[in-house]
Design a protein around this motif. Structure first.
Motif, PDB file in Angstrom:
ATOM      1  N   ALA A 247       0.655   5.591  -0.060  1.00  0.00           N
ATOM      2  CA  ALA A 247      -0.214   6.768   0.106  1.00  0.00           C
ATOM      3  C   ALA A 247       0.212   7.783  -0.616  1.00  0.00           C
ATOM      4  CB  ALA A 247      -0.361   6.917   1.798  1.00  0.00           C
TER       5      ALA A 247
ATOM      6  N   TYR B 149      -5.195  -4.190   5.783  1.00  0.00           N
ATOM      7  CA  TYR B 149      -6.601  -4.038   6.089  1.00  0.00           C
ATOM      8  C   TYR B 149      -6.550  -2.192   5.973  1.00  0.00           C
ATOM      9  CZ  TYR B 149     -10.206  -1.957   9.359  1.00  0.00           C
ATOM     10  OH  TYR B 149     -11.292  -1.418   9.754  1.00  0.00           O
ATOM     11  N   LEU B 150      -7.719  -1.846   5.282  1.00  0.00           N
ATOM     12  CA  LEU B 150      -7.910  -0.283   5.212  1.00  0.00           C
ATOM     13  C   LEU B 150      -9.192   0.048   5.952  1.00  0.00           C
ATOM     14  CD1 LEU B 150      -6.778   0.103   1.529  1.00  0.00           C
ATOM     15  CD2 LEU B 150      -5.552   0.980   3.426  1.00  0.00           C
TER      16      LEU B 150
ATOM     17  N   GLY C 199     -14.605  -1.653   6.520  1.00  0.00           N
ATOM     18  CA  GLY C 199     -13.217  -1.557   5.900  1.00  0.00           C
ATOM     19  C   GLY C 199     -12.997  -2.674   4.699  1.00  0.00           C
TER      20      GLY C 199
ATOM     21  N   VAL D 231      -9.773   8.499   1.052  1.00  0.00           N
ATOM     22  CA  VAL D 231     -10.667   8.628   2.582  1.00  0.00           C
ATOM     23  C   VAL D 231     -11.619   9.762   2.519  1.00  0.00           C
ATOM     24  CG1 VAL D 231     -10.007   8.858   4.903  1.00  0.00           C
ATOM     25  CG2 VAL D 231      -8.216   7.986   3.357  1.00  0.00           C
TER      26      VAL D 231
ATOM     27  N   SER E 283     -16.268   2.811   8.260  1.00  0.00           N
ATOM     28  CA  SER E 283     -15.342   3.777   7.406  1.00  0.00           C
ATOM     29  C   SER E 283     -16.048   4.396   6.138  1.00  0.00           C
ATOM     30  CB  SER E 283     -14.164   2.673   6.972  1.00  0.00           C
ATOM     31  OG  SER E 283     -13.665   2.014   8.060  1.00  0.00           O
TER      32      SER E 283
ATOM     33  N   TYR F 245     -15.202   5.968   2.515  1.00  0.00           N
ATOM     34  CA  TYR F 245     -14.288   6.128   1.343  1.00  0.00           C
ATOM     35  C   TYR F 245     -14.855   6.206   0.152  1.00  0.00           C
ATOM     36  CZ  TYR F 245     -15.018   1.142   1.707  1.00  0.00           C
ATOM     37  OH  TYR F 245     -15.457  -0.164   1.762  1.00  0.00           O
TER      38      TYR F 245
ATOM     39  N   VAL G 185      -5.033   6.091  -1.140  1.00  0.00           N
ATOM     40  CA  VAL G 185      -3.990   5.252  -1.050  1.00  0.00           C
ATOM     41  C   VAL G 185      -4.157   3.938  -1.949  1.00  0.00           C
ATOM     42  CG1 VAL G 185      -5.439   3.906   0.622  1.00  0.00           C
ATOM     43  CG2 VAL G 185      -2.847   3.328   0.580  1.00  0.00           C
TER      44      VAL G 185
ATOM     45  N   VAL H 210      -3.221   0.387  -3.410  1.00  0.00           N
ATOM     46  CA  VAL H 210      -2.749  -1.056  -3.142  1.00  0.00           C
ATOM     47  C   VAL H 210      -2.714  -1.883  -4.276  1.00  0.00           C
ATOM     48  CG1 VAL H 210      -3.276  -2.989  -1.581  1.00  0.00           C
ATOM     49  CG2 VAL H 210      -4.087  -0.661  -1.203  1.00  0.00           C
TER      50      VAL H 210
ATOM     51  N   ALA I  68      -4.010   2.067   7.783  1.00  0.00           N
ATOM     52  CA  ALA I  68      -3.765   0.839   7.011  1.00  0.00           C
ATOM     53  C   ALA I  68      -2.680   0.256   7.603  1.00  0.00           C
ATOM     54  CB  ALA I  68      -3.302   1.081   5.538  1.00  0.00           C
TER      55      ALA I  68
ATOM     56  N   ALA J 162       0.757  -1.093  -0.094  1.00  0.00           N
ATOM     57  CA  ALA J 162      -0.009  -0.111   0.016  1.00  0.00           C
ATOM     58  C   ALA J 162       0.819   1.389   0.037  1.00  0.00           C
ATOM     59  CB  ALA J 162      -0.930   0.011   1.151  1.00  0.00           C
TER      60      ALA J 162
END
Length: 300
Positions: A154, A167-168, A199, A262, A176, A178, A287, A289, A269, A152
Motif C-alpha cells: 500500500a 483478495y482486495l 473484489g 480505493v 467494492s 475502486y 495498493v 500487487v 487486502a 501487495a
C-alpha cells in the motif's frame, strides 16, 4: 560459533478442541453435533490422529537440535530465525498460512490425515520426519521447490505476502468501488478503469486451481507453482454508466504490477483466507500487487 538448527513445529487447533472450548464437555459437544446430523467420534478420531502425528514428529527431531512449537493463531507474533527448519504438521492450508511469515527457511509439510486433502503442500508422512529434518539441517535435501508468492504494498508502506492469492475488496464481500489498471496507468488499452465488483483476486500457480479458478480465473492458463507468473480476476463486476467491465482478468510477470485505487470508505487486502490479518485501506489509497521478491522453499 553457529547455533544448532531449530525445528519449529507449526500446528493448529483442531475442530474437536474448538468444540470442547465452546461447549465445555465432550458430552455437550456430542449433543450439539448429533442435533446437526454429525458424530463427534469422527471429529475426535481426526483430532487424535493429528495429535499422534505431532508427537511423532516432535520425537523425531535430532537431540542436538533446539525445538519450538507455534499454533496457527500465534504465527503473527512468532519470531522465526534464519537457522530454523519449519515443520508444518497439518493440512495444505496451514503451509499457506505459515508462508507469509518466513524469509527463506526450508519448510517440511507433514500430512496428519492422508486421503482427506490433496496433499499438494504437505507431501510427507510423520514417520519420514527424522530423515527429512536431518537432510534439511545439513543442506542435503533432495530437492527444494521455490514456490512463487504474491505481494501487495500500500502507499502507506503496509505490506502483505501470500502463497495462494490476495483478495482486495470489502471485508463483507459486498460491492467494492475502486479504479483498476496497470501500475504505469496505461498499457496501450486505456487508463485505469472505475469498477464496482465483489473484489479482485490475484493468485499464484499454487492458488490458481483453488478460489481463483472457481471465480473465473480458470479462463486463463494456470501457471505451475514455481512459475514466476500471477493471474488475476475481478469478481462479479457490475457495468453501469460510471463503472466498466473491460478489465476482468490478466497475467502479471516480472516487475509488472496491478494497481488498485480505493473509491470506497473501506477496503481490505488479505492473503490465503486469513481475514483476521488484513491490510486496512481507506478512500483514495493505492495498493500495488505483483510478484514477491522471495519464495516459499518447500521440501519436495
Amino acid at each position: 560459533m553457529s547455533l544448532a538448527p531449530r525445528a519449529v513445529l507449526v500446528h493448529r487447533t483442531s475442530e474437536y478442541e474448538e468444540l470442547l472450548a465452546r461447549h465445555g464437555t465432550h458430552g455437550q459437544a456430542a449433543f450439539y453435533l448429533s442435533s446437526r446430523g454429525r458424530s463427534l467420534d469422527e471429529v475426535a478420531a481426526r483430532h487424535h490422529r493429528a495429535l499422534r502425528a505431532l508427537t511423532e514428529v516432535a520425537a523425531a527431531v535430532p537431540l542436538s537440535w533446539r525445538q519450538a512449537r507455534v499454533e496457527r493463531a500465534d504465527l503473527d507474533r512468532f519470531l522465526f530465525g534464519p537457522e530454523d527448519v519449519v515443520v508444518v504438521v497439518g493440512a495444505d492450508g496451514l503451509v499457506a498460512n505459515t508462508a507469509k511469515y518466513l524469509t527463506g527457511q526450508v519448510v517440511v509439510g507433514i500430512d496428519t490425515d492422508p486421503g482427506r486433502g490433496l496433499g499438494v503442500l504437505v507431501r510427507h508422512r510423520p514417520g519420514d520426519a527424522g530423515a527429512l529434518l536431518r537432510a534439511a539441517g545439513h543442506g542435503r535435501a533432495a530437492r527444494v521447490d521455490e514456490l512463487t508468492m504474491v505481494e501487495a504494498v500500500a502507499d502507506d508502506t503496509q505490506r502483505l505476502l501470500a502463497l495462494n492469492e490476495i483478495y482486495l475488496g470489502r471485508p463483507d464481500h459486498q460491492t467494492s468501488r475502486y479504479r483498476l489498471g496497470p501500475d504505469d496507468g496505461d498499457d496501450g488499452t486505456g487508463p485505469a478503469e472505475a469498477q464496482a465488483s465483489s473484489g479482485v483476486l490475484i493468485g499464484t500457480g499454487t492458488g490458481a486451481t483453488g478460489w481463483l479458478r472457481s471465480l473465473g480465473g480458470g479462463a486463463l492458463p494456470a501457471p505451475s507453482p514455481t512459475d514466476p507468473v500471477l493471474v488475476w480476476c475481478v469478481r462479479e463486476a457490475w457495468p453501469s454508466p460510471t463503472t466498466g467491465t473491460s478489465r476482468l482478468t490478466g497475467v502479471l510477470t516480472g516487475t509488472h504490477r496491478l494497481r488498485l485505487t480505493v473509491e470506497s470508505e473501506r477496503l481490505v487486502a488479505f492473503g490465503d483466507g486469513m481475514e483476521s490479518d488484513a491490510l486496512e485501506l481507506t478512500w483514495g489509497q493505492t495498493v500495488r500487487v505483483g510478484l514477491a521478491d522471495g519464495a516459499l522453499r518447500l521440501l519436495a
